[in-house]
Design a protein around this motif. Structure first.
Motif, PDB file in Angstrom:
ATOM      1  N   TRP A  20     -12.713  10.741 -28.664  1.00 33.85           N
ATOM      2  CA  TRP A  20     -13.767  10.542 -29.668  1.00 33.85           C
ATOM      3  C   TRP A  20     -14.896   9.640 -29.177  1.00 33.85           C
ATOM      4  CZ3 TRP A  20     -14.615   5.649 -31.734  1.00 33.85           C
ATOM      5  CH2 TRP A  20     -13.657   4.699 -31.433  1.00 33.85           C
ATOM      6  N   ARG A  21     -14.677   8.892 -28.075  1.00 30.94           N
ATOM      7  CA  ARG A  21     -15.721   8.014 -27.524  1.00 30.94           C
ATOM      8  C   ARG A  21     -16.412   8.599 -26.297  1.00 30.94           C
ATOM      9  NH1 ARG A  21     -13.731   2.308 -26.407  1.00 30.94           N
ATOM     10  NH2 ARG A  21     -15.908   2.121 -25.827  1.00 30.94           N
ATOM     11  N   GLY A  22     -15.943   9.737 -25.809  1.00 28.31           N
ATOM     12  CA  GLY A  22     -16.563  10.346 -24.629  1.00 28.31           C
ATOM     13  C   GLY A  22     -15.556  10.618 -23.534  1.00 28.31           C
ATOM     14  N   HIS A  23     -15.998  10.460 -22.291  1.00 31.77           N
ATOM     15  CA  HIS A  23     -15.162  10.778 -21.137  1.00 31.77           C
ATOM     16  C   HIS A  23     -14.211   9.630 -20.823  1.00 31.77           C
ATOM     17  CE1 HIS A  23     -17.551  14.306 -19.492  1.00 31.77           C
ATOM     18  NE2 HIS A  23     -18.082  13.995 -20.654  1.00 31.77           N
ATOM     19  N   LEU A  24     -12.974   9.994 -20.497  1.00 33.51           N
ATOM     20  CA  LEU A  24     -11.927   9.042 -20.139  1.00 33.51           C
ATOM     21  C   LEU A  24     -11.208   9.585 -18.910  1.00 33.51           C
ATOM     22  CD1 LEU A  24     -10.009   6.614 -20.725  1.00 33.51           C
ATOM     23  CD2 LEU A  24      -8.726   8.168 -22.217  1.00 33.51           C
ATOM     24  N   THR A  25     -11.184   8.824 -17.832  1.00 33.50           N
ATOM     25  CA  THR A  25     -10.491   9.251 -16.611  1.00 33.50           C
ATOM     26  C   THR A  25      -9.030   8.828 -16.691  1.00 33.50           C
ATOM     27  OG1 THR A  25     -12.528   9.000 -15.347  1.00 33.50           O
ATOM     28  CG2 THR A  25     -10.482   9.113 -14.090  1.00 33.50           C
ATOM     29  N   VAL A  26      -8.145   9.792 -16.486  1.00 37.35           N
ATOM     30  CA  VAL A  26      -6.707   9.542 -16.446  1.00 37.35           C
ATOM     31  C   VAL A  26      -6.267   9.761 -15.004  1.00 37.35           C
ATOM     32  CG1 VAL A  26      -4.444  10.233 -17.312  1.00 37.35           C
ATOM     33  CG2 VAL A  26      -6.451  10.330 -18.823  1.00 37.35           C
ATOM     34  N   THR A  27      -5.669   8.737 -14.411  1.00 40.16           N
ATOM     35  CA  THR A  27      -5.334   8.772 -12.986  1.00 40.16           C
ATOM     36  C   THR A  27      -3.860   8.448 -12.767  1.00 40.16           C
ATOM     37  OG1 THR A  27      -7.567   8.085 -12.396  1.00 40.16           O
ATOM     38  CG2 THR A  27      -5.870   7.717 -10.741  1.00 40.16           C
ATOM     39  N   ALA A  28      -3.212   9.241 -11.909  1.00 38.44           N
ATOM     40  CA  ALA A  28      -1.856   8.957 -11.437  1.00 38.44           C
ATOM     41  C   ALA A  28      -1.972   8.602  -9.965  1.00 38.44           C
ATOM     42  CB  ALA A  28      -0.956  10.172 -11.623  1.00 38.44           C
ATOM     43  N   LEU A  29      -1.316   7.514  -9.550  1.00 39.41           N
ATOM     44  CA  LEU A  29      -1.479   7.102  -8.154  1.00 39.41           C
ATOM     45  C   LEU A  29      -0.167   6.690  -7.520  1.00 39.41           C
ATOM     46  CD1 LEU A  29      -1.421   3.765  -7.538  1.00 39.41           C
ATOM     47  CD2 LEU A  29      -3.376   3.884  -9.014  1.00 39.41           C
ATOM     48  N   TYR A  30      -0.195   6.752  -6.205  1.00 41.49           N
ATOM     49  CA  TYR A  30       0.898   6.252  -5.377  1.00 41.49           C
ATOM     50  C   TYR A  30       0.280   5.428  -4.262  1.00 41.49           C
ATOM     51  CZ  TYR A  30       4.592   5.939  -1.925  1.00 41.49           C
ATOM     52  OH  TYR A  30       5.495   5.468  -1.032  1.00 41.49           O
ATOM     53  N   SER A  31       0.846   4.254  -4.044  1.00 35.96           N
ATOM     54  CA  SER A  31       0.382   3.376  -2.979  1.00 35.96           C
ATOM     55  C   SER A  31       1.588   2.993  -2.123  1.00 35.96           C
ATOM     56  CB  SER A  31      -0.272   2.133  -3.588  1.00 35.96           C
ATOM     57  OG  SER A  31      -0.797   1.315  -2.587  1.00 35.96           O
ATOM     58  N   PRO A  32       1.682   3.531  -0.899  1.00 37.90           N
ATOM     59  CA  PRO A  32       2.847   3.240  -0.053  1.00 37.90           C
ATOM     60  C   PRO A  32       2.995   1.738   0.199  1.00 37.90           C
ATOM     61  CG  PRO A  32       1.508   5.002   0.889  1.00 37.90           C
ATOM     62  CD  PRO A  32       0.724   4.419  -0.244  1.00 37.90           C
ATOM     63  N   PRO A  33       4.226   1.257   0.256  1.00 36.31           N
ATOM     64  CA  PRO A  33       4.451  -0.185   0.373  1.00 36.31           C
ATOM     65  C   PRO A  33       4.105  -0.787   1.730  1.00 36.31           C
ATOM     66  CG  PRO A  33       6.536   0.978   0.437  1.00 36.31           C
ATOM     67  CD  PRO A  33       5.486   2.005   0.135  1.00 36.31           C
ATOM     68  N   LYS A  34       3.966   0.021   2.764  1.00 37.94           N
ATOM     69  CA  LYS A  34       3.820  -0.528   4.118  1.00 37.94           C
ATOM     70  C   LYS A  34       2.437  -1.104   4.417  1.00 37.94           C
ATOM     71  CE  LYS A  34       2.726   3.893   6.311  1.00 37.94           C
ATOM     72  NZ  LYS A  34       3.144   4.852   7.310  1.00 37.94           N
ATOM     73  N   HIS A  35       1.438  -0.844   3.563  1.00 36.62           N
ATOM     74  CA  HIS A  35       0.068  -1.254   3.851  1.00 36.62           C
ATOM     75  C   HIS A  35      -0.309  -2.581   3.201  1.00 36.62           C
ATOM     76  CE1 HIS A  35      -0.789   2.624   5.642  1.00 36.62           C
ATOM     77  NE2 HIS A  35      -0.291   3.211   4.566  1.00 36.62           N
ATOM     78  N   VAL A  36      -1.162  -3.333   3.877  1.00 38.60           N
ATOM     79  CA  VAL A  36      -1.809  -4.496   3.291  1.00 38.60           C
ATOM     80  C   VAL A  36      -3.088  -3.990   2.629  1.00 38.60           C
ATOM     81  CG1 VAL A  36      -2.970  -6.678   3.797  1.00 38.60           C
ATOM     82  CG2 VAL A  36      -0.871  -6.064   5.032  1.00 38.60           C
ATOM     83  N   ILE A  37      -3.270  -4.324   1.353  1.00 38.00           N
ATOM     84  CA  ILE A  37      -4.468  -3.887   0.631  1.00 38.00           C
ATOM     85  C   ILE A  37      -5.193  -5.132   0.137  1.00 38.00           C
ATOM     86  CG2 ILE A  37      -5.391  -2.471  -1.230  1.00 38.00           C
ATOM     87  CD1 ILE A  37      -2.854  -0.826  -1.169  1.00 38.00           C
ATOM     88  N   LYS A  38      -6.452  -5.223   0.458  1.00 36.83           N
ATOM     89  CA  LYS A  38      -7.280  -6.359   0.055  1.00 36.83           C
ATOM     90  C   LYS A  38      -7.934  -6.089  -1.295  1.00 36.83           C
ATOM     91  CE  LYS A  38      -6.623  -8.847   3.706  1.00 36.83           C
ATOM     92  NZ  LYS A  38      -5.787 -10.011   3.616  1.00 36.83           N
ATOM     93  N   LYS A  39      -8.332  -7.145  -1.962  1.00 36.98           N
ATOM     94  CA  LYS A  39      -8.985  -7.073  -3.268  1.00 36.98           C
ATOM     95  C   LYS A  39     -10.149  -6.086  -3.250  1.00 36.98           C
ATOM     96  CE  LYS A  39     -12.050 -10.179  -4.453  1.00 36.98           C
ATOM     97  NZ  LYS A  39     -12.775 -11.373  -4.926  1.00 36.98           N
ATOM     98  N   GLU A  40     -10.963  -6.121  -2.216  1.00 38.79           N
ATOM     99  CA  GLU A  40     -12.138  -5.259  -2.136  1.00 38.79           C
ATOM    100  C   GLU A  40     -11.770  -3.782  -2.108  1.00 38.79           C
ATOM    101  OE1 GLU A  40     -11.519  -7.921  -0.113  1.00 38.79           O
ATOM    102  OE2 GLU A  40     -12.957  -9.278  -1.067  1.00 38.79           O
ATOM    103  N   GLU A  41     -10.635  -3.445  -1.482  1.00 40.11           N
ATOM    104  CA  GLU A  41     -10.192  -2.050  -1.440  1.00 40.11           C
ATOM    105  C   GLU A  41      -9.775  -1.575  -2.830  1.00 40.11           C
ATOM    106  OE1 GLU A  41      -8.208  -1.223   2.735  1.00 40.11           O
ATOM    107  OE2 GLU A  41      -7.579  -3.178   1.938  1.00 40.11           O
ATOM    108  N   TYR A  42      -9.083  -2.449  -3.581  1.00 37.41           N
ATOM    109  CA  TYR A  42      -8.740  -2.105  -4.964  1.00 37.41           C
ATOM    110  C   TYR A  42     -10.008  -1.942  -5.797  1.00 37.41           C
ATOM    111  CZ  TYR A  42      -3.745  -3.168  -4.350  1.00 37.41           C
ATOM    112  OH  TYR A  42      -2.431  -3.169  -3.964  1.00 37.41           O
TER     113      TYR A  42
END
Length: 180
Positions: free
Chosen positions: A42-64
């Protein structure tokens, strides 16, 4: 599908056939694989996302932050973040969890979780913990009900995220959107 075109990890979304929606370009990096569908409420477009992030990687704040910015102004991004932080119900906070929480804070996002363990390790030296949850933007957290279900024979619980929104309906056929 994983960016290296091999079958492992991945994500899928099931949308009720009468909800008006369309699939967007999948987000595929070695660190985050996500499937997204845009629905209309009722408010417009809404993105619904399913994700997987493998545990072996280091992810920095900027990448998120870069990933979340691809989802638009209103989204629900749920899945296996393989990230722990007491802010969303994990038993402890890991470096990856600190980076994700910093991105959440910077972008003014909210987390939705069952507060229960979702990962059940086979290693007896490890304890069950919460690594599967949702991150939302532009939707009040009171619109959600999150439940962990012990339905599959997997080392992860199914996390059911129910949203109380009024969606725009169509007469299209049902489709499974998946990227393995």
């Amino acid at each position: 599908m994983h960016p290296d075109c091999t079958a492992h990890g991945g994500s899928a979304i099931i949308i009720k056939s009468n909800i008006k929606h369309y699939e967007t370009e999948p987000f595929r990096t070695p660190k985050i694989q996500a499937t997204s569908v845009v629905v209309e409420d009722w408010r417009g477009h809404l993105t619904v996302t399913a994700l997987y992030s493998p545990p072996k990687h280091v992810i920095k704040k900027e990448e998120y932050i870069n990933f979340f910015k691809t989802l638009g102004p209103r989204f629900i991004a749920g899945g296996d973040y393989n990230s722990k932080n007491t802010q969303w119900g994990s038993l402890l906070t890991t470096p990856r969890g600190r980076q994700l929480q910093a991105a959440i804070n910077d972008l003014h996002l909210n987390t939705i979780s069952s507060g229960e363990p979702t990962y059940w390790p086979t290693d007896p030296e490890k304890v069950p913990d919460l690594v599967d949850f949702g991150i939302v933007k532009g939707i009040p957290t009171g619109c959600f009900k999150c439940t962990s279900l012990q339905e599959l024979s997997s080392d992860h619980s199914v996390v059911l995220l129910e949203v109380s929104q009024k969606f725009t309906c169509s007469n299209s056929m049902a489709m499974l959107h998946e990227h393995l």
